[in-house]
Scaffold this active site. Structure first.
Site, PDB file in Angstrom:
ATOM      1  N   THR A  37      52.023  -0.526   2.183  1.00 58.60           N
ATOM      2  CA  THR A  37      52.949  -1.665   2.182  1.00 58.60           C
ATOM      3  C   THR A  37      54.291  -1.285   2.816  1.00 58.60           C
ATOM      4  O   THR A  37      55.021  -2.165   3.260  1.00 58.60           O
ATOM      5  CB  THR A  37      53.228  -2.143   0.735  1.00 58.60           C
ATOM      6  OG1 THR A  37      53.507  -0.983  -0.056  1.00 58.60           O
ATOM      7  CG2 THR A  37      52.037  -2.864   0.159  1.00 58.60           C
ATOM      8  N   ALA A  97      46.221  16.423   0.256  1.00 55.28           N
ATOM      9  CA  ALA A  97      45.765  15.748  -0.968  1.00 55.28           C
ATOM     10  C   ALA A  97      46.365  14.355  -1.096  1.00 55.28           C
ATOM     11  O   ALA A  97      46.135  13.661  -2.079  1.00 55.28           O
ATOM     12  CB  ALA A  97      46.125  16.581  -2.192  1.00 55.28           C
ATOM     13  N   SER A 112      54.104  17.110   3.580  1.00 52.42           N
ATOM     14  CA  SER A 112      54.934  17.152   4.794  1.00 52.42           C
ATOM     15  C   SER A 112      56.288  16.484   4.555  1.00 52.42           C
ATOM     16  O   SER A 112      57.312  16.973   5.028  1.00 52.42           O
ATOM     17  CB  SER A 112      54.207  16.543   5.992  1.00 52.42           C
ATOM     18  OG  SER A 112      53.814  15.232   5.722  1.00 52.42           O
ATOM     19  N   ASP A 122      57.303   8.120   1.467  1.00 50.25           N
ATOM     20  CA  ASP A 122      57.172   9.522   1.045  1.00 50.25           C
ATOM     21  C   ASP A 122      58.507  10.255   1.121  1.00 50.25           C
ATOM     22  O   ASP A 122      58.880  11.007   0.222  1.00 50.25           O
ATOM     23  CB  ASP A 122      56.146  10.248   1.922  1.00 50.25           C
ATOM     24  CG  ASP A 122      54.793   9.565   1.909  1.00 50.25           C
ATOM     25  OD1 ASP A 122      54.618   8.638   1.089  1.00 50.25           O
ATOM     26  OD2 ASP A 122      53.934   9.939   2.707  1.00 50.25           O
TER      27      ASP A 122
HETATM   28  C1  GLA Z   1      51.250   7.905   3.928  1.00 52.47           C
HETATM   29  C2  GLA Z   1      52.508   7.507   4.681  1.00 52.47           C
HETATM   30  C3  GLA Z   1      53.352   6.512   3.882  1.00 52.47           C
HETATM   31  C4  GLA Z   1      52.512   5.349   3.379  1.00 52.47           C
HETATM   32  C5  GLA Z   1      51.217   5.862   2.720  1.00 52.47           C
HETATM   33  C6  GLA Z   1      50.300   4.739   2.336  1.00 52.47           C
HETATM   34  O1  GLA Z   1      51.563   8.640   2.786  1.00 52.47           O
HETATM   35  O2  GLA Z   1      53.297   8.634   4.973  1.00 52.47           O
HETATM   36  O3  GLA Z   1      54.436   6.057   4.659  1.00 52.47           O
HETATM   37  O4  GLA Z   1      52.233   4.444   4.401  1.00 52.47           O
HETATM   38  O5  GLA Z   1      50.509   6.752   3.559  1.00 52.47           O
HETATM   39  O6  GLA Z   1      50.871   3.956   1.366  1.00 52.47           O
END
Ligand code: GLA
Length: 386
Positions: free
Chosen positions: A37, A123, A128, A173
């Protein structure tokens, strides 16, 4: 085993000139709900974990970065002024962060660094982002008088993924890695950048990750294609509804309206995203009422959508989800980008021990190896350790 400052410091001393520098850490993350999202400008609901990256860093008075990856036993050196940067993939994250901080006028100087991590790689727990956030936070502290605000540090990490790694990720993230807070989840509005902390103190429930050990890598994966499918749908809707800038602004009626003009795949991907943005808000509401049954039900809906509509699951993850259902787990779903990695499971306290036993046994019987079980503890975001 938990990574400590000493694990990193002892290697820093050994590999460089025997002196010490400053030590920084940033975490990986879980995400309770809100998958795929973020790049659609929707909501996400992640939390930082206790596992992360620890790096010791010391300016070396040159224009060169000398970096040692303790886990990979690999050393590399690059110039901050080199336009191409190193080829080792782990070093490109550090190089990208340096260059993006320099683009924000932070006077980055050369430094020595050694770093290690205890976020399992591949995982879906954002190892990263933890690496990017560690260096963005550290360079801001060491060279930038902490003038760059936290959300912009997260964007430095995101731009590193886009420009130096090739993953067109969203902001989730990096944002949670920088902004994480012990004991709290973070609801982030990826359109406005506004966020709110929600205490995570589930009464009678626990979160457990089950790592399938199917290694996921988003670079070169269909991740970028998923993003494009969503953006194409939003552009088609915008022809009729100019206020729609992304799927965040769209609803099911709009999607039905453009169905004849988009591919079946784009339709399914977009349907999932519109539903998922809504589920994040429902989960936040349910949490405030201690309604864990609704939280769990939404997690199962997300898994179904990620598996059947967004198509980022794999056989092993669907199998883990089925076992969770059979064992009465309250909520279970793929976590992160997909294509491997973990499921996240919301489990009533009294079922945890048995679930762990059964899932290990059944997964091993089918795939020949035990999954790795991780008890989730919500920890802090980027910080200086010493
Ligand atoms: C990865 C991406 C995030 C997000 C997720 C899915 O972790 O780095 O930005 O899009 O996938 O929610």
């Amino acid at each position: 085993m938990k990574l400590t400052i000493d694990d990193v410091r002892s290697r820093f001393i050994k590999h460089f000139d025997g002196t010490t520098g400053s030590v920084y850490a940033s975490p990986g993350r879980i995400n309770l709900i809100g998958e795929h999202t973020d790049y659609n400008n929707g909501y996400v609901f992640p939390g930082a974990v206790e596992q992360g990256i620890i790096a010791e860093i010391k300016p070396n008075g040159t224009r060169n970065v000398r970096a040692y990856s303790i886990d990979l036993k690999d050393y590399t050196e690059f110039s901050l002024d080199d336009d191409k940067g190193p080829s080792a993939s782990w070093a490109r994250y550090i190089y990208g962060v340096c260059r993006e901080m320099m683009a924000l006028d932070v006077p980055v100087q050369g430094f020595n660094t050694a770093f290690a991590g205890d976020v399992p790689l591949g995982a879906g727990m954002s190892s990263s982002a933890a690496l990017e956030s560690t260096f963005a936070f550290a360079l801001n502290d060491l060279f930038g008088d902490n003038k760059i605000e936290k959300m912009e540090l997260a964007r430095v990490g995101q731009r590193t993924e886009h420009k130096y790694v090739g993953v067109n990720c969203g902001i989730m993230d990096q944002a949670i890695s920088v902004l994480g807070k012990k004991g709290s989840l973070l609801r982030l509005d990826c359109r406005s950048g506004e966020y709110e902390y929600f205490p995570w103190n589930p009464k009678g429930y626990q979160l457990v990750l089950v790592n399938s050990q199917v290694k996921h890598t988003l670079a070169g994966s269909p991740y970028n294609e998923r993003r494009l499918a969503c953006e194409r749908t939003a552009a088609v809707i915008a022809k009729k509804h100019p206020e729609v800038k992304s799927l965040r602004d769209a609803n099911y009626e709009m999607l039905e309206e453009v169905k004849p003009e988009i591919t079946d795949e784009e339709y399914r991907r977009s349907r999932y995203v519109i539903g998922e943005i809504d589920r994040v808000l429902k989960v936040c509401d349910a949490l405030q009422k201690d309604d864990y049954e609704t939280v769990g039900q939404m997690m199962y809906e997300t898994h179904y959508g990620l598996s059947k509509e967004y198509e980022v699951s794999c056989e092993e993850l669907d199998f883990l989800n089925d076992i969770a259902k059979e064992e009465g787990v309250t909520g279970s779903r793929i976590m992160g980008g997909g294509f491997g990695g973990c499921t996240i499971n919301l489990i009533a306290d009294e079922l945890v021990a048995n679930f762990k036993k059964v899932v290990s046994k059944k997964f091993e019987a089918k795939y020949g190896k035990k999954p790795i079980l991780i008890d989730v503890v919500i920890g802090d975001g980027s910080r200086k350790l010493c």
